[in-house]
Design an enzyme around this catalytic site. Structure first.
Site, PDB file in Angstrom:
ATOM      1  N   LYS A 128     -17.319  46.561  69.095  1.00  0.00           N
ATOM      2  CA  LYS A 128     -17.845  47.838  69.167  1.00  0.00           C
ATOM      3  C   LYS A 128     -19.344  47.642  68.871  1.00  0.00           C
ATOM      4  O   LYS A 128     -20.034  47.927  69.624  1.00  0.00           O
ATOM      5  CB  LYS A 128     -17.687  48.889  68.151  1.00  0.00           C
ATOM      6  CG  LYS A 128     -16.230  49.775  68.662  1.00  0.00           C
ATOM      7  CD  LYS A 128     -15.089  48.931  68.511  1.00  0.00           C
ATOM      8  CE  LYS A 128     -13.757  49.747  68.469  1.00  0.00           C
ATOM      9  NZ  LYS A 128     -12.309  49.216  68.747  1.00  0.00           N
ATOM     10  N   ARG A 214     -11.289  47.829  82.526  1.00  0.00           N
ATOM     11  CA  ARG A 214     -11.319  46.580  81.897  1.00  0.00           C
ATOM     12  C   ARG A 214     -11.550  45.557  82.986  1.00  0.00           C
ATOM     13  O   ARG A 214     -11.153  45.238  83.719  1.00  0.00           O
ATOM     14  CB  ARG A 214      -9.940  46.328  81.127  1.00  0.00           C
ATOM     15  CG  ARG A 214      -9.676  44.848  80.646  1.00  0.00           C
ATOM     16  CD  ARG A 214     -10.783  44.438  79.644  1.00  0.00           C
ATOM     17  NE  ARG A 214     -10.804  45.441  78.673  1.00  0.00           N
ATOM     18  CZ  ARG A 214      -9.724  45.608  77.582  1.00  0.00           C
ATOM     19  NH1 ARG A 214      -8.713  44.505  77.817  1.00  0.00           N
ATOM     20  NH2 ARG A 214      -9.788  46.238  76.719  1.00  0.00           N
ATOM     21  N   ASP A 277     -15.159  46.773  78.579  1.00  0.00           N
ATOM     22  CA  ASP A 277     -14.744  48.249  78.862  1.00  0.00           C
ATOM     23  C   ASP A 277     -15.843  48.950  79.223  1.00  0.00           C
ATOM     24  O   ASP A 277     -16.882  49.135  78.668  1.00  0.00           O
ATOM     25  CB  ASP A 277     -14.308  48.841  77.531  1.00  0.00           C
ATOM     26  CG  ASP A 277     -12.773  48.225  77.018  1.00  0.00           C
ATOM     27  OD1 ASP A 277     -12.234  47.349  77.990  1.00  0.00           O
ATOM     28  OD2 ASP A 277     -12.112  48.523  76.163  1.00  0.00           O
ATOM     29  N   GLU A 285     -17.264  48.775  75.149  1.00  0.00           N
ATOM     30  CA  GLU A 285     -16.807  47.853  74.181  1.00  0.00           C
ATOM     31  C   GLU A 285     -16.810  46.517  74.787  1.00  0.00           C
ATOM     32  O   GLU A 285     -16.872  46.294  76.091  1.00  0.00           O
ATOM     33  CB  GLU A 285     -15.341  48.238  73.645  1.00  0.00           C
ATOM     34  CG  GLU A 285     -15.250  49.373  72.844  1.00  0.00           C
ATOM     35  CD  GLU A 285     -13.772  49.584  72.327  1.00  0.00           C
ATOM     36  OE1 GLU A 285     -12.933  48.528  72.225  1.00  0.00           O
ATOM     37  OE2 GLU A 285     -13.460  50.696  71.718  1.00  0.00           O
ATOM     38  N   ASN A 287     -14.656  43.278  74.184  1.00  0.00           N
ATOM     39  CA  ASN A 287     -13.187  42.877  73.469  1.00  0.00           C
ATOM     40  C   ASN A 287     -13.393  41.309  73.490  1.00  0.00           C
ATOM     41  O   ASN A 287     -13.051  40.748  74.653  1.00  0.00           O
ATOM     42  CB  ASN A 287     -12.078  43.531  74.368  1.00  0.00           C
ATOM     43  CG  ASN A 287     -12.292  45.026  74.181  1.00  0.00           C
ATOM     44  OD1 ASN A 287     -11.535  45.533  73.253  1.00  0.00           O
ATOM     45  ND2 ASN A 287     -12.787  45.514  75.163  1.00  0.00           N
TER      46      ASN A 287
END
Length: 320
Positions: A128, A214, A277, A285, A287
């Site tokens: 984040k 994604r 994301d 985000e 990831n």
């Protein structure tokens, strides 16, 4: 005859995964198909003594079978310097134990083992928080433990998404609108009354129709298709773990621009498999821990994403 490459996979218990969707299993299948000797282990199987990272490795044979997808051998205590690469695929929460695990894996890296993703990057690039390094790619975002600041941010933007910094899979994600009487309770819960940082982002309404996409990057380069995760009716979360539907789509120009901004930084820091994301053209985000979505995209578009990733790891080993 050249020795077979050896890859050890640090993961959650293999018996508990969903073989139809599990990206780690896809990677293991791809590695096995390329003649790689695979073993797996869990966090509890890893330790360091006198500076040497060691794990109880269990040889594993994998199958693309939804009922019978693995066979494990006996565990053998093995210095991680004896394997060529370790894939760090342990799911969050990103808690203190996760951080300790990266320290232990870094001892293997120092001994010459390729660790993917790189332990230091896993610590430095919170999924984040690291969006703050790319503000031009993101919607307005606040990271704070001050509840009054959270309330002021909501007053400025009208509708916001609030979530903790350590979770995954849509856990503890809240959507709040100005005037919501639950807002103070959410702020208190997420920050533990101002004792813990949380993130607040402007709500992006595109989530309802086009979902939370994604985008997968392998060594900084994007896969040509994204997995748009469309929330269930009555739910705000575009997470497959929360019941969202995964629909593949080609990357658009905005997607590729985002990847051109973020991908080189990821590659430079040793993050070989990452998921961005993206909602409405904004990154929400980054990831780096255990991105998913491979199985769904491979099935929909007849791709071999896991194979491309393993080929990249093997190529890196060749130059390592």
């Amino acid at each position: 005859m050249a020795q077979r490459p050896r890859i050890a996979v640090l993961m959650d218990p293999i018996r508990a995964i969903n073989p139809a969707k599990d990206t780690t299993l896809a990677m293991m299948l791809a590695a096995q198909a390329r003649g790689v000797e695979i073993s797996c282990f869990e966090q509890r199987d890893l330790w360091v003594r006198d500076g040497t990272a060691t794990a109880r490795l269990r040889p594993v044979a994998v199958r693309d079978d939804l009922r019978d997808w693995f066979t494990l051998g006996e565990a053998v205590a093995t210095p991680l310097s004896a394997v060529d690469a370790v894939l760090m695929r342990k799911d969050p929460p990103f808690d203190t134990e996760y951080i300790y695990t990266t320290y232990l894996l870094e001892r293997a890296e120092v001994a010459g083992t390729l660790v993917v993703n790189r332990p230091q990057g896993l610590r430095d690039m919170n999924e984040k928080v690291f969006t703050a390094w790319f503000p031009d790619c993101c919607a307005p975002t606040l990271i704070t433990r001050d509840m009054a600041d959270m309330a002021a941010f909501m007053a400025e933007h009208g509708r916001v998404v609030c979530k903790p910094l350590y979770g995954m899979g849509g856990r503890s994600v809240f959507v709040l609108e100005l005037g919501d009487k639950n807002a103070n309770v959410v702020f208190e819960t997420l920050t533990e009354y101002g004792q813990r940082y949380a993130i607040v982002q402007r709500y992006i309404p595109d989530i309802v129709q086009t979902g939370d996409s994604r985008i997968l990057l392998i060594d900084g380069e994007p896969v040509d298709y994204a997995l748009a995760r469309i929330p269930l009716a009555g739910d705000n979360r575009g997470n497959l773990a929360a019941g969202a539907k995964g629909v593949g789509r080609p990357l658009n120009d905005r997607d590729r621009w985002l990847c051109s901004r973020i991908g080189p930084v990821l590659k430079e820091r040793g993050m070989m498999f990452v998921g961005l994301d993206v909602i409405g053209g904004f990154v929400t985000e980054i990831n780096v821990t255990s991105p998913t979505g491979v199985r769904e995209l491979e099935k929909q578009f007849k791709l071999d994403i896991a194979g491309r990733f393993i080929d990249t790891v093997l190529a890196r080993l060749g130059a390592h």
